[in-house]
Write an enzyme that holds these catalytic residues in place. Structure first.
Site, mmCIF file in Angstrom:
data_model
loop_
_atom_site.group_PDB
_atom_site.id
_atom_site.type_symbol
_atom_site.label_atom_id
_atom_site.label_comp_id
_atom_site.label_asym_id
_atom_site.label_seq_id
_atom_site.Cartn_x
_atom_site.Cartn_y
_atom_site.Cartn_z
ATOM 1 C CG HIS A 128 32.068 36.497 39.784
ATOM 2 N ND1 HIS A 128 31.974 37.526 38.866
ATOM 3 C CD2 HIS A 128 33.382 36.162 39.821
ATOM 4 C CE1 HIS A 128 33.169 37.804 38.384
ATOM 5 N NE2 HIS A 128 34.050 36.985 38.932
ATOM 6 C CG HIS A 158 38.420 43.387 35.110
ATOM 7 N ND1 HIS A 158 38.715 43.885 36.359
ATOM 8 C CD2 HIS A 158 37.731 42.232 35.340
ATOM 9 C CE1 HIS A 158 38.230 43.083 37.292
ATOM 10 N NE2 HIS A 158 37.624 42.063 36.695
ATOM 11 C CD GLU A 195 37.121 35.314 40.057
ATOM 12 O OE1 GLU A 195 37.454 35.538 38.872
ATOM 13 O OE2 GLU A 195 36.361 36.054 40.680
ATOM 14 C CD GLU A 215 34.981 38.493 42.239
ATOM 15 O OE1 GLU A 215 36.130 38.369 42.692
ATOM 16 O OE2 GLU A 215 34.719 39.168 41.225
ATOM 17 C CD GLU A 216 34.650 41.466 38.729
ATOM 18 O OE1 GLU A 216 35.412 42.174 39.418
ATOM 19 O OE2 GLU A 216 35.063 40.575 37.974
ATOM 20 C CG ASP A 252 36.581 38.177 35.901
ATOM 21 O OD1 ASP A 252 36.235 37.352 36.771
ATOM 22 O OD2 ASP A 252 36.917 39.342 36.167
#
Length: 894
Positions: A185, A334, A258, A231-232, A197
């Site tokens: 993603h 994140h 991932e 995806e998030e 990520d």
């Protein structure tokens, strides 16, 4: 010594002539026996044990070095030397270009326009240079809308509009009806560049696309590369692909890439048990395998607050596959620190090499043609130091486990026979069970001691000192664990086996007693079909073989050679277990920085360290019964602990966080500038306020930043709000109340809310005591709706998805709640749906039926933060990582 023994014999003979001196004789014999035990029957000097501990530390360091090893990244200039090889430098260029757009939140210009354009342009370039004689390549940009229930966190219903996917298919010229799906993603969370990520995975896939398209070797089946753009947004884009795309039905297996950390080794942490042949191909073809069913069971247990597109492909596409994740350096996950500088080129090379070999092994195999021929039951797997993968089915695992269990019991019986010339069999059994009980008590005492240390550090305000410097755990918890284990076994051996003359017999009793403990763990694994039972298996099989062979090899002799034999027998399970432990530490220690302030991370890590290391050292603890001066060992361990505690309390070495750009380990905060409004039955405002909602993500929040951010001194807990208002009257973006419940509120300025959020409804009285609401909600591109029916009223169904609506695990006032997450990424589309409630008979339609709250979220763009909000955030120190946005909350009773 000969003269001394002779003298002692003459003294005893002389004493026997005088019966009245029997008491004197007994006292003398007791002193003599104690002296003899200390001098001759305890063969190991304390220095040997200290050397053994040093050797163990050396083993630890060696395993760490092995775990950190990455292959060198190949350069573009070396491409001619390595044809058809993955080139890490080109992947890094792709990653740099993708992350230069900054955060790519679903719905943002950066994600929906810039990132999509970059991917499409790169795909076009690849197609232009492809080997068109062997491969046919096509792509499209998919927009999809839909809704689905999701058992994620507390549970939710996920609704989406117009999310995007960039999809490429590489097919053999002759064609195929079967495809392997490869997924990444390219969207990110708020405020994060998302290099690891999941930009790195997309960069890897672009390079793999180049290799597959230019290869001179024809493919047997198709490869579909899915670059998904939401995806998030809780896995919306993957759902749109697998349920709606024209190529979805031909997908027979998948590989998901991932990250919950930056770099390191990609770990296989989920494998669908229906088709173990995929794992077999991985184990045969991947040059650097890494993964275990232990990691899968940990993830499936919910201990890790997250999920991946793996769930969507499995649950909504009924497809088998593998899930790979980067888990090292989870500190940057994140956060704004997740940039290209955190991603090692060696990690890209390693992942690219592994996935390339795996993909080609699958698509050039015969299994995709008819998956039903290769289905079977569950799967047990683990890698050995990254060298190879051991795997077998659950059926085979049960046979192996049961056989080893029986063989182990026989080896214990054999040891009992060997000791029968000293101890009767019945007494040996009692002593053996007592030794096993001693080991069991050791586990309990270790847990108590490490928790007491953790509680003390919490009371002293010195928690998470290991967060940036994990080596402190060795001194804070590992040392005391060893000390408690040694002292418990030593005390029990002196008190309950003091009449046993041979120290070797004592050792064997505690050795086999520990073997019984692991036999019990293995038995539990067999009964409950636990796939990670391979851990007690290796701790049973090697000591069992050691028991069976030591008699023929050493007969009755016990010397330093026998000790070396014992240590060699235990080395493989010890090294493999520490190898698994190290991977768990890399994963869990950074997670403690985002596990929520309501969870005491110090106690969680203390318990984890204590229980793991008491198991790791369980076969070592019986050696303390052979030591001449064990007090020296205890002095060393206690001294190390006291020195470390003093340093952590009295010096800056105990500060948990770091803002070093090269190696950050920040303290995390989520801060939402919020406008809260509460409406009564008449639609009038009954209350509300504005300010900052501070989501504390670790145990030290929020007091650590009081000296930098004066407003934080005004932070108040939201406990009362949680009792009075649905979802605490706060704009939760996700249903995470079960672990993010300890938060604070700071009164502050009103946020800028340029897009009005509206809530309208039409109420209809249907037959059979059913009341229907027609709901319409408008607002920015991320909206959440929380619903809680009033007492004696049931929510029957809604038009969002078929079937019974999924209730959230969060109860409010003893009533169920329902959480709807909604996002659109193109033109504004209202959230509209019908919802039916079952009410008591003769219920007045004018009465309210539910409490409902609507939240709006500005996660990107110019409306994400006002100038005043930005000035507030700039006060935070560099060792913090802030995720911040603007939101509104409005609640109604209707």
């Amino acid at each position: 010594m000969k003269q001394r023994v002779k003298t002692d014999t003459s003294v005893r003979n002389r004493l026997r002539r005088f019966p009245e001196d029997d008491v004197l004789l007994l006292n003398y014999n007791d002193k003599y026996d104690k002296h003899r035990r200390k001098s001759s029957n305890l063969p190991i000097p304390s220095a040997y044990m200290m050397f053994l501990l040093i050797l163990i530390v050396a083993v630890f360091m060696a395993v760490i070095v092995i775990e950190k090893k990455l292959p060198p990244g190949l350069k573009i200039s070396e491409e001619e030397l390595y044809p058809n090889r993955f080139i890490a430098e080109r992947a890094m260029v792709n990653l740099i270009n993708l992350t230069k757009f900054g955060p790519r939140v679903a719905g943002s210009y950066e994600n929906e326009v810039l990132a999509v354009k970059y991917l499409v342009d790169e795909i076009k370039n690849v197609i232009a240079k492809s080997n068109k004689n062997l491969h046919f390549i096509e792509y499209n940009v998919q927009r999809s809308s839909g809704a689905f229930p999701l058992h994620f966190l507390d549970g939710m219903t996920n609704v989406y509009r117009d999310v995007q996917n960039v999809v490429v298919k590489v097919s053999p010229i002759k064609g195929s009806n079967s495809s392997l799906l490869l997924n990444c993603h390219f969207d990110t969370v708020t405020d994060s560049p998302g290099a690891s990520d999941d930009g790195a995975a997309c960069a890897v896939m672009l390079e793999l696309l180049r290799i597959f398209s230019q290869s001179n070797i024809p493919l047997r089946h198709n490869i579909i590369l899915l670059f998904n753009g939401a995806e998030e947004n809780i896995m919306q884009a993957s759902h749109g692909f697998i349920t709606q795309h024209k190529w979805a039905k031909e997908v027979k297996a998948f590989i998901n890439l991932e990250a919950c950390g930056a770099g390191g080794r990609e770990m296989l942490f989920q494998a669908n048990s229906k088709n173990p042949w995929i794992l077999e191909i991985y184990s045969k073809n991947a040059p650097y395998p890494y993964g275990s069913s232990l990691a899968q069971e940990i993830f499936e247990s919910g201990l890790i607050p997250g999920d991946t597109d793996y769930r969507i492909f499995r649950d909504f596409g009924n497809v088998s596959g593998l899930d790979f994740v980067w888990s090292k350096n989870g500190y940057v996950y994140h956060t704004l620190f997740d940039d290209v500088y955190q991603v090692p080129v060696g990690s890209l090379q390693r992942t690219g090499d592994n996935i390339q070999a795996l993909v080609l092994g699958i698509v050039n195999g015969h299994q995709l043609s008819d998956m039903s021929l290769y289905s079977s039951g569950g799967l047990v797997y683990f890698d050995f130091l990254g060298a190879f993968v051991v795997h077998w089915s659950e059926f085979i695992a049960n046979i192996i486990n049961a056989s080893v269990l029986l063989l182990s019991l026989y080896s214990i019986y054999q040891n009992m026979l060997l000791a029968s010339n000293e101890i009767s069999q019945s007494r040996y059994i009692k002593l053996l069970l007592g030794s096993a009980f001693t080991h069991f008590i050791t586990w309990i005492l270790v847990l108590i001691v490490v928790l007491l240390i953790g509680i003390s550090l919490t009371l002293l305000g010195r928690t998470m000192s290991w967060f940036t410097r994990p080596f402190w755990l060795l001194f804070l918890y590992v040392g005391p664990t060893i000390c408690v284990a040694f002292s418990t076994v030593l005390f029990a051996s002196r008190k309950y086996q003091k009449n046993i003359k041979s120290p070797w017999t004592k050792f064997q009793l505690y050795y086999d007693g520990n073997l019984l403990i692991f036999n019990f763990a293995l038995l539990v694994g067999i009964i409950f079909r636990i796939r990670s039972a391979f851990i007690p298996l290796i701790w049973v099989i090697f000591p069992t073989v050691c028991n069976l062979l030591q008699g023929p090899i050493f007969k009755t002799n016990r010397d330093w050679k026998w000790l070396v034999y014992q240590m060699l027998a235990l080395s493989l399970p010890f090294i493999q277990s520490f190898y698994l432990t190290l991977g768990a530490f890399y994963l869990f220690i950074p997670i403690m920085g985002r596990s929520g302030a309501g969870n005491n991370s110090e106690l969680m890590i203390a318990a984890m360290i204590g229980l793991i290391f008491v198991g790791l050292f369980s076969y070592l603890t019986p050696f303390i019964t052979l030591i001449r001066n064990p007090e020296r060992v205890f002095s060393l361990l206690i001294g190390m602990f006291l020195i470390s505690i003093s340093l952590l309390i009295l010096t800056p070495l105990g500060f948990p966080y770091s803002g070093d750009p090269n190696s950050p380990s920040p303290q995390r905060f989520m801060i939402v500038n919020t406008n809260r409004t509460y409406y009564d039955l008449s639609g009038n405002v009954r209350g509300g306020d504005t300010g900052y909602w501070v989501v504390d993500l670790d145990i030290n929040s929020p007091n650590t930043v009081n000296n930098f951010v004066p407003e934080m001194k005004n932070a108040k807990p939201v406990d009362l709000d949680c009792e009075l208002e649905l979802y605490c009257g706060l704009p939760y973006l996700l249903p995470v109340r079960h672990f993010i419940w300890k938060t604070h509120w700071i009164p502050g300025p009103a946020p800028n809310l340029p897009i009005p959020t509206t809530f309208d409804y039409n109420k209809i009285d249907l037959e059979n005591d059913i009341i229907r609401y027609q709901i319409n909600v408008t607002g920015p591109d991320h909206i959440c709706v929380m619903i809680s029916p009033l007492p004696n009223i049931d929510l029957l169904e809604w038009s969002l998805v078929d079937g019974q609506p999924l209730a959230s695990g969060e109860l409010w006032k003893g009533r169920p709640t329902y959480f709807i997450y909604y996002a659109y990424v193109a033109n504004p589309v209202p959230l509209t749906f019908d919802i039916d409630f079952k009410v008591p008979k003769k219920y007045n339609i004018l009465k309210p039926v539910m409490d409902i709250a609507v939240t709006s979220h500005y996660l990107h763009g110019k409306n994400q933060r006002s100038n005043i909000f930005s000035e507030f955030l700039q006060q935070f120190p560099q060792w913090t990582a802030i995720t911040a946005w603007t939101a509104s909350y409005a609640s109604y009773r209707v």
